[in-house]
Design a protein around this motif. Sequence first.
Motif, PDB file in Angstrom:
ATOM      1  N   ALA A 130       0.831  -1.212   0.000  1.00  0.00           N
ATOM      2  CA  ALA A 130       0.000   0.000   0.000  1.00  0.00           C
ATOM      3  C   ALA A 130       0.860   1.255   0.000  1.00  0.00           C
ATOM      4  O   ALA A 130       0.574   2.231  -0.710  1.00  0.00           O
ATOM      5  CB  ALA A 130      -0.920  -0.012   1.225  1.00  0.00           C
ATOM      6  N   VAL A 131       1.956   1.238   0.786  1.00  0.00           N
ATOM      7  CA  VAL A 131       2.845   2.396   0.826  1.00  0.00           C
ATOM      8  C   VAL A 131       3.479   2.637  -0.541  1.00  0.00           C
ATOM      9  O   VAL A 131       3.568   3.778  -1.027  1.00  0.00           O
ATOM     10  CB  VAL A 131       3.924   2.201   1.907  1.00  0.00           C
ATOM     11  CG1 VAL A 131       4.969   3.300   1.819  1.00  0.00           C
ATOM     12  CG2 VAL A 131       3.286   2.190   3.286  1.00  0.00           C
ATOM     13  N   LEU A 132       3.928   1.560  -1.194  1.00  0.00           N
ATOM     14  CA  LEU A 132       4.555   1.703  -2.508  1.00  0.00           C
ATOM     15  C   LEU A 132       3.567   2.235  -3.540  1.00  0.00           C
ATOM     16  O   LEU A 132       3.919   3.074  -4.378  1.00  0.00           O
ATOM     17  CB  LEU A 132       5.118   0.356  -2.957  1.00  0.00           C
ATOM     18  CG  LEU A 132       6.309  -0.178  -2.145  1.00  0.00           C
ATOM     19  CD1 LEU A 132       6.714  -1.551  -2.646  1.00  0.00           C
ATOM     20  CD2 LEU A 132       7.489   0.777  -2.220  1.00  0.00           C
ATOM     21  N   LEU A 133       2.332   1.755  -3.480  1.00  0.00           N
ATOM     22  CA  LEU A 133       1.321   2.240  -4.420  1.00  0.00           C
ATOM     23  C   LEU A 133       1.046   3.725  -4.220  1.00  0.00           C
ATOM     24  O   LEU A 133       0.932   4.488  -5.187  1.00  0.00           O
ATOM     25  CB  LEU A 133       0.032   1.436  -4.261  1.00  0.00           C
ATOM     26  CG  LEU A 133       0.045  -0.003  -4.786  1.00  0.00           C
ATOM     27  CD1 LEU A 133      -1.251  -0.718  -4.433  1.00  0.00           C
ATOM     28  CD2 LEU A 133       0.249  -0.012  -6.298  1.00  0.00           C
ATOM     29  N   VAL A 134       0.952   4.142  -2.967  1.00  0.00           N
ATOM     30  CA  VAL A 134       0.688   5.559  -2.691  1.00  0.00           C
ATOM     31  C   VAL A 134       1.855   6.420  -3.173  1.00  0.00           C
ATOM     32  O   VAL A 134       1.658   7.478  -3.792  1.00  0.00           O
ATOM     33  CB  VAL A 134       0.432   5.765  -1.186  1.00  0.00           C
ATOM     34  CG1 VAL A 134       0.373   7.254  -0.851  1.00  0.00           C
ATOM     35  CG2 VAL A 134      -0.866   5.082  -0.771  1.00  0.00           C
ATOM     36  N   LEU A 135       3.088   5.970  -2.893  1.00  0.00           N
ATOM     37  CA  LEU A 135       4.247   6.734  -3.349  1.00  0.00           C
ATOM     38  C   LEU A 135       4.297   6.825  -4.872  1.00  0.00           C
ATOM     39  O   LEU A 135       4.598   7.876  -5.439  1.00  0.00           O
ATOM     40  CB  LEU A 135       5.534   6.086  -2.822  1.00  0.00           C
ATOM     41  CG  LEU A 135       5.793   6.228  -1.316  1.00  0.00           C
ATOM     42  CD1 LEU A 135       7.063   5.483  -0.928  1.00  0.00           C
ATOM     43  CD2 LEU A 135       5.887   7.688  -0.913  1.00  0.00           C
ATOM     44  N   GLY A 136       4.000   5.703  -5.545  1.00  0.00           N
ATOM     45  CA  GLY A 136       3.982   5.724  -7.005  1.00  0.00           C
ATOM     46  C   GLY A 136       2.942   6.676  -7.558  1.00  0.00           C
ATOM     47  O   GLY A 136       3.201   7.406  -8.528  1.00  0.00           O
ATOM     48  N   CYS A 137       1.762   6.689  -6.939  1.00  0.00           N
ATOM     49  CA  CYS A 137       0.710   7.602  -7.399  1.00  0.00           C
ATOM     50  C   CYS A 137       1.092   9.056  -7.160  1.00  0.00           C
ATOM     51  O   CYS A 137       0.815   9.932  -7.992  1.00  0.00           O
ATOM     52  CB  CYS A 137      -0.604   7.276  -6.688  1.00  0.00           C
ATOM     53  SG  CYS A 137      -1.300   5.657  -7.123  1.00  0.00           S
ATOM     54  N   LEU A 138       1.733   9.341  -6.015  1.00  0.00           N
ATOM     55  CA  LEU A 138       2.142  10.714  -5.732  1.00  0.00           C
ATOM     56  C   LEU A 138       3.274  11.177  -6.646  1.00  0.00           C
ATOM     57  O   LEU A 138       3.379  12.372  -6.957  1.00  0.00           O
ATOM     58  CB  LEU A 138       2.583  10.833  -4.268  1.00  0.00           C
ATOM     59  CG  LEU A 138       1.488  10.646  -3.214  1.00  0.00           C
ATOM     60  CD1 LEU A 138       2.070  10.742  -1.815  1.00  0.00           C
ATOM     61  CD2 LEU A 138       0.366  11.654  -3.400  1.00  0.00           C
ATOM     62  N   LEU A 139       4.119  10.239  -7.077  1.00  0.00           N
ATOM     63  CA  LEU A 139       5.213  10.601  -7.968  1.00  0.00           C
ATOM     64  C   LEU A 139       4.749  10.780  -9.410  1.00  0.00           C
ATOM     65  O   LEU A 139       5.476  11.378 -10.211  1.00  0.00           O
ATOM     66  CB  LEU A 139       6.311   9.537  -7.924  1.00  0.00           C
ATOM     67  CG  LEU A 139       7.249   9.569  -6.715  1.00  0.00           C
ATOM     68  CD1 LEU A 139       8.296   8.479  -6.838  1.00  0.00           C
ATOM     69  CD2 LEU A 139       7.917  10.923  -6.581  1.00  0.00           C
ATOM     70  N   ALA A 140       3.569  10.261  -9.748  1.00  0.00           N
ATOM     71  CA  ALA A 140       3.101  10.339 -11.138  1.00  0.00           C
ATOM     72  C   ALA A 140       3.031  11.780 -11.653  1.00  0.00           C
ATOM     73  O   ALA A 140       3.582  12.089 -12.716  1.00  0.00           O
ATOM     74  CB  ALA A 140       1.748   9.636 -11.277  1.00  0.00           C
ATOM     75  N   PRO A 141       2.375  12.717 -10.942  1.00  0.00           N
ATOM     76  CA  PRO A 141       2.362  14.098 -11.470  1.00  0.00           C
ATOM     77  C   PRO A 141       3.739  14.740 -11.474  1.00  0.00           C
ATOM     78  O   PRO A 141       4.063  15.519 -12.381  1.00  0.00           O
ATOM     79  CB  PRO A 141       1.406  14.831 -10.513  1.00  0.00           C
ATOM     80  CG  PRO A 141       1.363  13.998  -9.282  1.00  0.00           C
ATOM     81  CD  PRO A 141       1.548  12.587  -9.734  1.00  0.00           C
ATOM     82  N   LEU A 142       4.574  14.440 -10.473  1.00  0.00           N
ATOM     83  CA  LEU A 142       5.940  14.973 -10.483  1.00  0.00           C
ATOM     84  C   LEU A 142       6.723  14.433 -11.668  1.00  0.00           C
ATOM     85  O   LEU A 142       7.558  15.144 -12.250  1.00  0.00           O
ATOM     86  CB  LEU A 142       6.654  14.625  -9.177  1.00  0.00           C
ATOM     87  CG  LEU A 142       6.087  15.263  -7.903  1.00  0.00           C
ATOM     88  CD1 LEU A 142       6.881  14.798  -6.690  1.00  0.00           C
ATOM     89  CD2 LEU A 142       6.094  16.774  -8.002  1.00  0.00           C
ATOM     90  N   ALA A 143       6.474  13.170 -12.033  1.00  0.00           N
ATOM     91  CA  ALA A 143       7.151  12.592 -13.195  1.00  0.00           C
ATOM     92  C   ALA A 143       6.738  13.301 -14.478  1.00  0.00           C
ATOM     93  O   ALA A 143       7.566  13.526 -15.374  1.00  0.00           O
ATOM     94  CB  ALA A 143       6.825  11.100 -13.285  1.00  0.00           C
ATOM     95  N   VAL A 144       5.477  13.691 -14.568  1.00  0.00           N
ATOM     96  CA  VAL A 144       5.008  14.425 -15.750  1.00  0.00           C
ATOM     97  C   VAL A 144       5.722  15.774 -15.849  1.00  0.00           C
ATOM     98  O   VAL A 144       6.198  16.172 -16.919  1.00  0.00           O
ATOM     99  CB  VAL A 144       3.480  14.611 -15.686  1.00  0.00           C
ATOM    100  CG1 VAL A 144       3.010  15.506 -16.818  1.00  0.00           C
ATOM    101  CG2 VAL A 144       2.776  13.264 -15.765  1.00  0.00           C
ATOM    102  N   VAL A 145       5.809  16.480 -14.718  1.00  0.00           N
ATOM    103  CA  VAL A 145       6.474  17.785 -14.722  1.00  0.00           C
ATOM    104  C   VAL A 145       7.964  17.633 -15.021  1.00  0.00           C
ATOM    105  O   VAL A 145       8.561  18.447 -15.742  1.00  0.00           O
ATOM    106  CB  VAL A 145       6.252  18.494 -13.372  1.00  0.00           C
ATOM    107  CG1 VAL A 145       6.991  19.834 -13.344  1.00  0.00           C
ATOM    108  CG2 VAL A 145       4.766  18.718 -13.132  1.00  0.00           C
ATOM    109  N   ALA A 146       8.598  16.589 -14.468  1.00  0.00           N
ATOM    110  CA  ALA A 146      10.028  16.373 -14.704  1.00  0.00           C
ATOM    111  C   ALA A 146      10.304  16.105 -16.174  1.00  0.00           C
ATOM    112  O   ALA A 146      11.269  16.629 -16.747  1.00  0.00           O
ATOM    113  CB  ALA A 146      10.522  15.205 -13.849  1.00  0.00           C
TER     114      ALA A 146
END
Length: 444
Positions: free
Chosen positions: A49-65
């Motif tokens: 669950a922690v990994l899924l949440v971190l992956g979802c939170l990184l998704a918009p940052l990955a788009v901006v990066a």
Amino acid sequence: MTNGASPDRPDRSELDDLRARLAALEAERNGRRATGSRARRRPASALAAVLLVLGCLLAPLAVVATWAADLVGDTDRYVATVAPLASEPAVQDAAANRVTDALMDRIHLPTLLADVAPKDRPLLEKALGGLGGGLENAMRGFVHDQARKAVASKTFATVWTDANRRVHASLDKALTGAGGGAVQLKGDTVTLDLAPLIEDVKKRMVQAGLTFASRLPTVHTQFTLVESQQVGKVRTYLRLLRIAGNWLPVLAVLLIAAGVLLSLRRRRALVAGCLGAAVATAVLGIGLRVFRVFYLDRLPADVSQDAAGAVYDTLTRFLGTAVRTVIVLAVVIALGAWLTGAGPRAAVVRGLWTDGIGAARGTAEHAGLRTGPVGPFVRRYRAWFTWVLVGVAVLVCLLWPYPTGWVVLGIALCLLFALAVVEFLAAEPSQEPGPRTSKPVEHG
């Protein structure tokens, strides 16, 4: 001989009692095993669950990066981003106004009389002295007209594109706040030097008969591209995202994949991870629109809001496209994972799919169309065909230079059509009896 139980053999009640005890012991052992398994699985599920949440939170940052890396590292991408600004009316008006103000600060009425004969100059100066304001307004209108023609000319788009291509290296300096160049960051403002445009306006003035314009010195004036009190902070964050570059999307995907693999219900975890990434990225898209409103409301009075809005929309155009692409891709993957699951609704959808293809196959057979040896071959290797088609679709999506949401949707529809063809060819032929043949009547 009696019907009672043998003294060496236990009666039926004792056997039933033994069976009951064995069943209880077996149930107790299975319960302990299940409890131990759940106890061992509980940390793994929490980590998933922690990994899924971190992956979802990184998704918009990955788009901006990815957007930041492309904007700075790819010259063609940067030029394609800023090129439409040359044809934006709001930007043209703002640039023309800035050029007019810069030139009028260096034009004085006595300069207009430089070519007049010395004996006539005092009389003209005296005659025009009371009309100074009117003459200055007329001159301002003339200069503005020339500036407006310059920014609206066909060559301006070429000049704008070439200039931005040459100064693309300065964009990195602007983001880091160091160095010079045509694009500069001073304090909380990103500016563009309009000196080349001013030179073009001076040439037009000379061609119109105002030869004094050729004697004006080189004029540098700054055209504001971005101005905000948060530019310094954004610059720092953007530098960090640029360093992350294309590795941040890979990290987000790996985190979601690891969370799915550690989950007890992997298919459900995949659906949740994809939908979570889609929601987080959608929040980024909404944030871009909300930030636009706050950004324009806090601009100084001397900055054109229309031009600033056009610049903001242009610079974030590809970022918005990336947001929509990620949302569509995540929803498509989540929908595919759900449809292949064991849920009752998914089973109903798959049943409708199979029945529809079966009906099409039956109609084709009724029309006399046969698959021949292709049908059994596809039926035997159906799973291989399915995975190959999915792999090809994923490869096409990865190799597409800059996919959009429509591209992802098109690839998904093409994959769906290819899977329908495979299902059509692999469908079992109908077992309807063929036409009966009458046997000849034997006459005795």
